[in-house]
Design a protein around this motif. Structure first.
Motif, PDB file in Angstrom:
ATOM      1  N   LEU A  45      11.670  -9.906  -1.530  1.00  0.00           N
ATOM      2  CA  LEU A  45      10.576  -8.978  -1.248  1.00  0.00           C
ATOM      3  C   LEU A  45       9.289  -9.415  -1.944  1.00  0.00           C
ATOM      4  O   LEU A  45       8.200  -9.318  -1.369  1.00  0.00           O
ATOM      5  N   TYR A  46       9.416  -9.890  -3.182  1.00  0.00           N
ATOM      6  CA  TYR A  46       8.223 -10.393  -3.872  1.00  0.00           C
ATOM      7  C   TYR A  46       7.657 -11.644  -3.159  1.00  0.00           C
ATOM      8  O   TYR A  46       6.444 -11.833  -3.090  1.00  0.00           O
ATOM      9  N   GLU A  47       8.555 -12.475  -2.640  1.00  0.00           N
ATOM     10  CA  GLU A  47       8.093 -13.640  -1.880  1.00  0.00           C
ATOM     11  C   GLU A  47       7.347 -13.193  -0.620  1.00  0.00           C
ATOM     12  O   GLU A  47       6.265 -13.714  -0.310  1.00  0.00           O
ATOM     13  N   LEU A  48       7.913 -12.207   0.074  1.00  0.00           N
ATOM     14  CA  LEU A  48       7.264 -11.700   1.288  1.00  0.00           C
ATOM     15  C   LEU A  48       5.935 -11.019   0.962  1.00  0.00           C
ATOM     16  O   LEU A  48       4.983 -11.073   1.742  1.00  0.00           O
TER      17      LEU A  48
ATOM     18  N   SER B  94       3.913 -11.888  -1.465  1.00  0.00           N
ATOM     19  CA  SER B  94       2.922 -12.926  -1.730  1.00  0.00           C
ATOM     20  C   SER B  94       2.421 -13.571  -0.431  1.00  0.00           C
ATOM     21  O   SER B  94       1.299 -14.068  -0.383  1.00  0.00           O
ATOM     22  N   LEU B  95       3.244 -13.541   0.598  1.00  0.00           N
ATOM     23  CA  LEU B  95       2.862 -14.105   1.888  1.00  0.00           C
ATOM     24  C   LEU B  95       2.142 -13.096   2.776  1.00  0.00           C
ATOM     25  O   LEU B  95       1.686 -13.451   3.872  1.00  0.00           O
ATOM     26  N   GLY B  96       2.056 -11.841   2.324  1.00  0.00           N
ATOM     27  CA  GLY B  96       1.315 -10.823   3.075  1.00  0.00           C
ATOM     28  C   GLY B  96       2.130 -10.088   4.111  1.00  0.00           C
ATOM     29  O   GLY B  96       1.554  -9.367   4.934  1.00  0.00           O
ATOM     30  N   PHE B  97       3.466 -10.218   4.065  1.00  0.00           N
ATOM     31  CA  PHE B  97       4.295  -9.539   5.060  1.00  0.00           C
ATOM     32  C   PHE B  97       4.630  -8.102   4.672  1.00  0.00           C
ATOM     33  O   PHE B  97       4.843  -7.258   5.543  1.00  0.00           O
ATOM     34  N   VAL B  98       4.768  -7.797   3.374  1.00  0.00           N
ATOM     35  CA  VAL B  98       5.200  -6.457   2.930  1.00  0.00           C
ATOM     36  C   VAL B  98       4.268  -5.933   1.853  1.00  0.00           C
ATOM     37  O   VAL B  98       3.514  -6.695   1.223  1.00  0.00           O
ATOM     38  N   GLU B  99       4.333  -4.596   1.638  1.00  0.00           N
ATOM     39  CA  GLU B  99       3.570  -3.925   0.575  1.00  0.00           C
ATOM     40  C   GLU B  99       4.532  -3.083  -0.252  1.00  0.00           C
ATOM     41  O   GLU B  99       5.533  -2.575   0.266  1.00  0.00           O
ATOM     42  N   ARG B 100       4.167  -2.907  -1.537  1.00  0.00           N
ATOM     43  CA  ARG B 100       4.993  -2.084  -2.423  1.00  0.00           C
ATOM     44  C   ARG B 100       4.299  -0.755  -2.677  1.00  0.00           C
ATOM     45  O   ARG B 100       3.117  -0.714  -2.980  1.00  0.00           O
ATOM     46  N   HIS B 101       5.059   0.319  -2.504  1.00  0.00           N
ATOM     47  CA  HIS B 101       4.570   1.662  -2.798  1.00  0.00           C
ATOM     48  C   HIS B 101       5.503   2.272  -3.830  1.00  0.00           C
ATOM     49  O   HIS B 101       6.558   2.820  -3.492  1.00  0.00           O
TER      50      HIS B 101
ATOM     51  N   HIS C 246       9.245   1.835  -3.515  1.00  0.00           N
ATOM     52  CA  HIS C 246       9.608   1.611  -2.120  1.00  0.00           C
ATOM     53  C   HIS C 246       8.812   0.419  -1.565  1.00  0.00           C
ATOM     54  O   HIS C 246       7.768   0.047  -2.095  1.00  0.00           O
ATOM     55  N   TRP C 247       9.350  -0.123  -0.471  1.00  0.00           N
ATOM     56  CA  TRP C 247       8.709  -1.262   0.180  1.00  0.00           C
ATOM     57  C   TRP C 247       8.536  -0.950   1.665  1.00  0.00           C
ATOM     58  O   TRP C 247       9.353  -0.283   2.280  1.00  0.00           O
ATOM     59  N   ARG C 248       7.456  -1.471   2.266  1.00  0.00           N
ATOM     60  CA  ARG C 248       7.216  -1.273   3.680  1.00  0.00           C
ATOM     61  C   ARG C 248       6.504  -2.497   4.271  1.00  0.00           C
ATOM     62  O   ARG C 248       5.950  -3.326   3.528  1.00  0.00           O
ATOM     63  N   LEU C 249       6.539  -2.616   5.563  1.00  0.00           N
ATOM     64  CA  LEU C 249       5.811  -3.699   6.231  1.00  0.00           C
ATOM     65  C   LEU C 249       4.313  -3.493   6.055  1.00  0.00           C
ATOM     66  O   LEU C 249       3.822  -2.360   6.086  1.00  0.00           O
ATOM     67  N   THR C 250       3.596  -4.585   5.854  1.00  0.00           N
ATOM     68  CA  THR C 250       2.158  -4.477   5.655  1.00  0.00           C
ATOM     69  C   THR C 250       1.462  -4.055   6.945  1.00  0.00           C
ATOM     70  O   THR C 250       1.922  -4.368   8.048  1.00  0.00           O
ATOM     71  N   ASN C 251       0.355  -3.334   6.784  1.00  0.00           N
ATOM     72  CA  ASN C 251      -0.455  -2.954   7.941  1.00  0.00           C
ATOM     73  C   ASN C 251      -1.470  -4.025   8.299  1.00  0.00           C
ATOM     74  O   ASN C 251      -2.139  -3.941   9.321  1.00  0.00           O
TER      75      ASN C 251
END
Length: 433
Positions: A400-403, A405-412, A415-420
């Motif tokens: 998830l941290y790798e994703l 850094s690549l801009g695919f996911v965000e941390r709330h 919790h984690w979610r797909l980036t907008n």
């Protein structure tokens, strides 16, 4: 089946005689003018592609054939040879003038021979800045010899380029006169691409696909040849007078008929064999079942040239003839690179075709599995994501941290979610490289 004659300059160990034209084309320099005059007269007398005339020319030579037509000689004796009978002709030394030729055909030739004015035609083409090219000239394209007895008597040519040099790297683009916008766009695009690859585009200067192909070549400053079914001093069709004038200035315009020759339906059909023989391959872009462009393609196939077709909608009658070709021996092509791969030198391959590459396609399998485990519309805790992905929570967190850094996911928070934020799209065209 004879392949295209890719004649090049003589090798260092090759004598000039090794690279000469066939024996029946080697005309002594002192009689070349007489030969040219005779062939110019015959181009007015006989129809293009007349194999009876070609056979007579082979037996008697151009000057001898013309002399027989202008004299009151006798034809084949009744009972010895049936007119227009297929098979080998009798020995021309048997006392007959033109064995195997019917009386009606011979009478027609002789009527035309009385009105032939080759000196005027040659003078006219010279005043137009053109020339009459015949077998034995250095500019004669030897691949036309593949037509055997249907070979042109000569070609009336206008334009600054060398016909033989251009013909060695040429491709024919042909198709329907009443083409669709798709067909016109495709023809222009293919022609532009071929000229950018250093190839010459050959067509018939007709409305539709022919005109679009010529314009596509001219638009890039490329080379194009128009093969007419009439005299090269007559712009036909009239609506293409400006286009033919541009081709004359930037490319080549040629035909078998002498100046002043008018087009007929049969001459359009016979013109197609020259287009097929002159080029390395023929591409049909749009054609109905009875289209004349299919005649060109079939002639190319008989001569051992490459035959290609551009597919169209299966619901379009204008593509039905092309699809029938593609069901046979024709090769499907969609751009200039694929055409060059067929007609060009060894190693000139078209780039591989694949769909667009998306950024997520470059992820490692484990990372991609974690990305696919995230819900689409709401954040999810780490434990749920790990369960969905089937991986250990610690391993899931690292991915998830790798994703992130690549801009695919965000941390709330936890919790984690797909980036907008949208990722950068691929610049690859659909179906391209």
């Amino acid at each position: 089946m004879t392949r295209y004659d890719d004649t090049r300059a003589p090798a260092d160990n090759q004598t000039p005689a090794d690279n000469q034209a066939p024996a029946h084309d080697r005309t002594p320099a002192h009689s070349l003018d007489e030969e040219r005059l005779a062939r110019a007269a015959l181009s007015h007398i006989v129809e293009p592609g007349d194999e009876h005339a070609g056979r007579a020319l082979r037996h008697h030579g151009a000057t001898g054939f013309l002399r027989l037509l202008r004299e009151d000689g006798r034809t084949a004796e009744p009972g010895l040879w049936e007119p227009d009978t297929p098979g080998p002709a009798p020995d021309p030394r048997d006392g007959t003038t033109l064995p195997g030729t019917s009386e009606a055909r011979l009478a027609g030739w002789r009527r035309r021979a009385r009105t032939a004015t080759p000196e005027q035609h040659l003078d006219h083409i010279t005043r137009l800045g053109g020339r009459f090219v015949i077998p034995g000239d250095t500019e004669w394209p030897r691949q036309l010899d593949d037509l055997a007895d249907a070979r042109p008597l000569g070609l009336w040519v206008r334009g600054p380029a060398d016909l033989r040099a251009w013909a060695l790297r040429s491709v024919a683009l042909v198709g329907a006169r009443a083409c669709t916008p798709y067909g016109a766009h495709t023809a222009a695009t293919l022609a532009a691409g071929l000229t950018e690859h250093g190839w010459v585009v050959v067509s018939g200067a007709a409305f539709g696909i022919d005109g679009a192909a010529h314009r596509g070549a001219l638009g890039t400053g490329g080379a194009t040849i128009a093969v007419l079914a009439c005299g090269v001093d007559i712009p036909y069709p009239r609506g293409h007078a400006g286009l033919i004038r541009r081709i004359t200035e930037q490319g080549l315009v040629l035909g078998e008929l002498p100046p002043g020759g008018h087009p007929t339906r049969s001459r359009f059909v016979l013109r197609n064999r020259v287009i097929a023989a002159l080029t390395r391959g023929t591409v049909v872009i749009e054609a109905e079942y009875r289209s004349g462009s299919l005649v060109t393609a079939r002639a190319a196939a008989r001569l051992g040239r490459h035959t290609m077709g551009v597919p169209g909608p299966v619901t379009s009658g204008l593509s039905a003839g092309v699809h029938e070709l593609l069901r046979g021996e024709a090769t499907l092509v969609t751009d200039a690179a694929e055409i060059v791969e067929l007609v060009g030198d060894i190693g000139q391959l078209a780039p591989p075709r694949r769909g667009p590459v998306l950024p997520r396609d470059l992820l490692a399998p484990d990372t991609a599995r974690v990305l696919e485990a995230l819900p689409g519309h709401h954040p999810a805790p780490l434990a749920d994501i790990a369960t969905r992905a089937g991986t250990h929570p610690d391993h899931t967190l690292a991915k998830l941290y790798e994703l992130h850094s690549l801009g695919f996911v965000e941390r709330h928070q936890d919790h984690w979610r797909l980036t907008n934020r949208p990722t950068e799209p691929s610049n690859a065209r659909h179906g391209g490289t």
